[in-house]
Design a protein around this motif. Structure first.
Motif, short mmCIF file in Angstrom:
data_model
loop_
_atom_site.label_atom_id
_atom_site.label_comp_id
_atom_site.label_asym_id
_atom_site.label_seq_id
_atom_site.Cartn_x
_atom_site.Cartn_y
_atom_site.Cartn_z
N THR B 221 -12.84 43.29 48.25
CA THR B 221 -13.39 42.13 47.55
C THR B 221 -12.65 40.85 47.97
O THR B 221 -13.27 39.82 48.27
N ALA B 222 -11.32 40.95 48.01
CA ALA B 222 -10.53 39.79 48.43
C ALA B 222 -10.83 39.44 49.88
O ALA B 222 -10.93 38.25 50.24
N ALA B 223 -10.99 40.46 50.73
CA ALA B 223 -11.28 40.21 52.15
C ALA B 223 -12.63 39.52 52.32
O ALA B 223 -12.80 38.65 53.18
N LEU B 224 -13.57 39.89 51.47
CA LEU B 224 -14.88 39.25 51.53
C LEU B 224 -14.77 37.78 51.10
O LEU B 224 -15.40 36.90 51.68
N ALA B 225 -13.94 37.54 50.11
CA ALA B 225 -13.70 36.16 49.68
C ALA B 225 -13.04 35.36 50.82
O ALA B 225 -13.36 34.20 51.05
N SER B 303 -17.23 32.82 45.58
CA SER B 303 -18.67 33.10 45.49
C SER B 303 -19.44 31.83 45.14
O SER B 303 -20.46 31.53 45.76
N ASP B 304 -18.94 31.11 44.14
CA ASP B 304 -19.62 29.87 43.75
C ASP B 304 -19.43 28.78 44.80
O ASP B 304 -20.36 28.07 45.17
N ALA B 305 -18.19 28.65 45.27
CA ALA B 305 -17.88 27.57 46.21
C ALA B 305 -18.58 27.79 47.56
O ALA B 305 -19.01 26.83 48.21
N GLY B 306 -18.71 29.06 47.96
CA GLY B 306 -19.41 29.34 49.22
C GLY B 306 -20.83 28.80 49.18
O GLY B 306 -21.33 28.24 50.16
N ARG B 307 -21.44 28.95 48.04
CA ARG B 307 -22.81 28.45 47.88
C ARG B 307 -22.84 26.92 47.80
O ARG B 307 -23.63 26.28 48.47
N THR B 308 -21.95 26.34 46.97
CA THR B 308 -22.03 24.88 46.80
C THR B 308 -21.61 24.14 48.07
O THR B 308 -22.19 23.11 48.39
N ASP B 344 -20.83 39.03 41.85
CA ASP B 344 -20.89 37.57 41.99
C ASP B 344 -19.93 36.92 41.00
O ASP B 344 -19.16 37.60 40.31
N ALA B 345 -19.99 35.61 40.92
CA ALA B 345 -19.04 34.89 40.07
C ALA B 345 -19.18 35.30 38.60
O ALA B 345 -18.18 35.46 37.90
N THR B 346 -20.40 35.50 38.17
CA THR B 346 -20.62 35.88 36.77
C THR B 346 -19.96 37.23 36.47
O THR B 346 -19.32 37.41 35.45
#
Lengths: 395, 367
Positions: B221-225, B303-308, B344-346
């Motif tokens: 999970t951290a690696a994906l982040a 997750s959120d920042a990647g999108r924004t 996801d972030a939620t």
């Protein structure tokens, strides 16, 4: 990357903890809610006590009464002070901003004259930067300083001056040359606030308090020997003061915010929402979690910035990230408090039904100032855009 | 305390950046994404030569034995290049799970060939309920046989074997095994393909218990982040470059504060995500008590920042940002895939809530 404290950092922390265990006043809680005018002698005494242990200005070089502490040690200092909820120091601007500027730019005579009394809280300092027509556009300031023999004659007005009401001395930015480009005609004067022609008025802010002052200068005579740095080099002197403003002091915010969110989480267990504790409401949980996470990220950002500054030697424009992050986060935190408390959130201190003596209604109003004071969020974004990302100046 | 990278960490990051820029430039990434699997054997053998396929695994298994922070740095650079193919699936996901749950014999059998670059693998986790919560896994293996369906399995078509997370253990199925059917799921991210896998009385080999999965999931999970951070950095870089050169009203658009402040926010979000990811890597490496919280903080924020960051980057590019030929949408697509993968972030906010609200909380290590 190693986030464990080094041997030296641990020793620094332990020495401070031991000192605090013996010297931290026990009666601060009786004083903290009194008006600052009343508690000020108490804060002076606390600072003197700290300086007796050489703790008032840990970042300063040893020869000037400090400890030559590294940035990380300074961060530890502010964290520890926040951890024990120590009273603030009386001369916080003198110690944090103005003293370091005098050490960097002052003559030997100036350092000898001013530095010891900053440390001992004998002379309180304030900062005369903003003017009614020069806030974000600080370099456009108008306060006139006309040379008259061996004095400058100063005329004009400053606003948003913290500690103006008690200030003995002021780091004053003035215009000494009205002809050259606006950054190039500024100088910094060290001004005795008891000089004839200085008038201080309280500026009442939206919380109802007066943390700041307006200061009027009418034909105030300042000796030329009180110029800090070179004449017409005041912009650089002032900017160096502003850089200190975004320094290690922010390290204490992590604990302060953490204390606030911990309290909100505690409140969420007793506040009811749709027939159950708000702590079980999915939406409230999401918001509390987001805020807790951002409080940690603020600290990670800070630690990374400290390491970078330690490596490069100078605080850079990246400090603007911190300023934006903490100020906007603090506003979000207060908004969550309001959502959690509902109608109770608006109750002011003094109302018998106010939660936590009204700190949440106060915080809600006070944090609106966070994205304005010490450089607005817009100015910080300009700094990032231009100085970090290399985009063309937008102004 | 030192939050900066060590010299050898800087070196690893720098050489990874150069390697990906040289071996997987945008044109190559686009060529691969147009293929069915986005996998290229030549690129894979170069990744192996770099030691990347064994980066965090023990040297006794043919790995390089580096730490979690180093893994974050490598993934960040892979994300910057939008590295296509099964690197995450094979090395980060399957490799980490094998490392965490398998016996030495099974590690020799499955993990060592991964380190040596000889095999590709993936992990089948999510079922039709699309939940990343291990509680919601229902498939179980009976008498060594597995029947049922797993969804959103990355890179399954090029996997030599598939690790299956079942209710009653962690199992390996050969991708050619009887009753195993892999079919593509058409998803946004063209550089990391997703598949549905149907198992019908498929023979499996048990390699471990689900009890030790949490840490492996946290590392993945951290690696994906971290990979998201690299994509955000690239999105920021090309957007700032565009804002400097694109002129309207006779000026570079980056001179307008409406544009410049979007760039500043992209920078703030990217740097903050990076701080959170590095911290998570360090906390995992140190087995710090707040490691799980740190991972959720990082994945939540990234997750959120990647999108924004993607939203802002596309907006800054104006019409160009909406074209197929501009790379920015490829990062945006990956960001969406990575946003939902591993929660996801939620999802992670709820996990943080359960850690800080329900159990009193473990705070980040502080001075």
């Amino acid at each position: 990357m190693d986030l464990n404290l080094t041997k030296e950092e641990l020793a620094f922390r332990d020495e401070l903890r031991a000192w605090l265990a013996n010297n931290l006043p026990k009666d601060w809680n009786e004083w903290r809610e009194k008006p600052i005018e009343e508690s000020f002698p108490y804060l002076r005494a606390w600072q003197r006590r700290l300086q007796d242990g050489r703790w008032a200005a840990v970042s300063w070089p040893k020869e000037y009464g400090g400890r030559g502490a590294t940035l990380m040690e300074q961060a530890i200092f502010w964290e520890e002070m926040a951890r024990v909820e120590a009273p603030p120091m009386a001369n916080s601007l003198g110690l944090g901003l103005i003293g370091p500027t005098i050490i960097a730019y002052g003559t030997e005579a100036q350092k000898k004259r001013y530095i010891p009394k900053i440390l001992s809280a004998e002379e309180i300092w304030c900062q005369g930067f903003s003017e009614p027509n020069a806030g974000s556009d600080l370099a456009g300031l108008q306060m006139e300083a006309r040379l008259d023999g061996d004095h400058y004659v100063v005329n004009g007005q400053k606003v948003w001056t913290s500690y103006g009401w008690i200030g003995d001395w002021c780091e004053l930015v003035v215009r000494t040359d009205a002809v050259v480009a606006k950054h190039k005609g500024l100088s910094v004067l060290l001004v005795d606030m008891k000089s004839p022609g200085v008038e201080v008025r309280p500026l009442r802010q939206m919380t109802g308090e007066s943390e700041f002052n307006e200061i009027f200068f009418r034909d105030v005579r300042v000796p030329t020997e009180n110029v800090l740095g070179k004449v017409n080099d005041g912009w650089n002197v002032a900017v160096s003061t502003l850089m200190y403003e975004r320094g290690s002091y922010g390290a204490r915010l992590h604990l302060i915010f953490k204390r606030a969110i911990t309290r909100l989480i505690e409140l969420s267990r007793s506040v009811q929402r749709n027939g159950r504790p708000a702590a079980q409401d999915p939406l409230i949980r999401q918001k509390l979690a987001q805020c807790s996470a951002e409080i940690e990220i603020m600290r990670f950002n800070q630690m990374r910035a400290f390491s970078r500054i330690t490596a490069t030697g100078v605080p850079g424009p990246e400090g603007s990230i911190q300023k934006i992050f903490w100020s906007e986060l603090n506003q979000r935190l207060q908004q969550i408090a309001q959502e959690l408390l509902g109608p109770y959130g608006q109750l002011l201190g003094g109302d018998p039904r106010a939660v936590d003596k009204g700190i949440w209604s106060y915080g809600y109003l006070r944090t609106r100032g966070n994205t304005i004071e010490a450089g607005t969020s817009e100015v910080q974004r300009n700094i990032i855009g231009h100085f970090v990302l290399g985009l063309p100046r937008s102004y | 305390m030192e939050f900066g990278l060590t010299e050898s960490q800087e070196f690893l990051k720098d050489s990874a950046r150069k390697f990906f820029a040289g071996e997987c430039p945008s044109a190559e990434m686009r060529r691969l994404m147009e293929t069915d699997t986005a996998y290229d054997p030549t690129l894979w053998s170069k990744l192996t030569d770099q030691g990347y396929t064994g980066i965090i695994f023990p040297e006794t298994l043919g790995g390089v034995g580096l730490g979690k922070v180093e893994l974050m740095l490598l993934m960040e650079e892979a994300g910057r290049a939008l590295l296509p193919g099964p690197f995450f699936s094979t090395v980060v996901l399957a490799g980490t799970i094998l490392d965490a749950v398998a016996s030495l014999a099974h590690k020799n059998k499955y993990l060592a060939p991964i380190c040596r670059g000889e095999v590709r693998a993936t992990v089948a986790i999510v079922e039709s309920n699309a939940s990343w919560n291990p509680r919601d896994i229902h498939l179980s293996v009976a008498n060594g046989k597995l029947t049922g369906e797993k969804l959103f399995v990355s890179d399954a078509a090029v996997a030599d074997f598939i690790i299956v997370i079942a209710r009653n253990g962690v199992f390996v199925a050969d991708s050619k095994a009887r009753g195993l059917k892999i079919s593509p799921m058409r998803a946004m991210d063209l550089t990391r393909k997703l598949y549905a896998i149907e198992f019908n009385e498929t023979p499996t080999e048990e390699i471990g218990s689900t009890a030790n999965l949490a840490r492996a999931f946290d590392i993945a999970t951290a690696a994906l982040a971290a990979e998201l951070v690299g994509g955000m950095q690239r999105t920021l870089d090309i957007s700032v470059e565009y804002a400097k050169t694109r002129k309207q009203f006779g000026k570079p658009i980056g001179m307008f504060q409406a544009v410049q402040h979007q760039c500043a926010d992209m920078y703030l979000e990217t740097e903050s995500a990076r701080s959170a990811v590095y911290y998570a890597g360090w906390a995992l490496e140190e087995n710090s008590p707040d490691a799980a919280t740190a991972v959720s903080i990082a994945k939540m924020y990234a997750s959120d920042a990647g999108r924004t960051v993607g939203n802002r980057g596309i907006q800054i590019h104006g019409g160009m940002g909406f074209t197929w030929e501009n790379d920015i949408h490829l990062y945006y697509r990956r960001a969406k895939g990575s946003e939902t993968a591993f929660g996801d972030a939620t999802f992670h906010r709820e996990r943080i809530a359960s850690l800080v609200i329900d159990s009193g909380g473990v705070s980040a290590k502080s001075a």
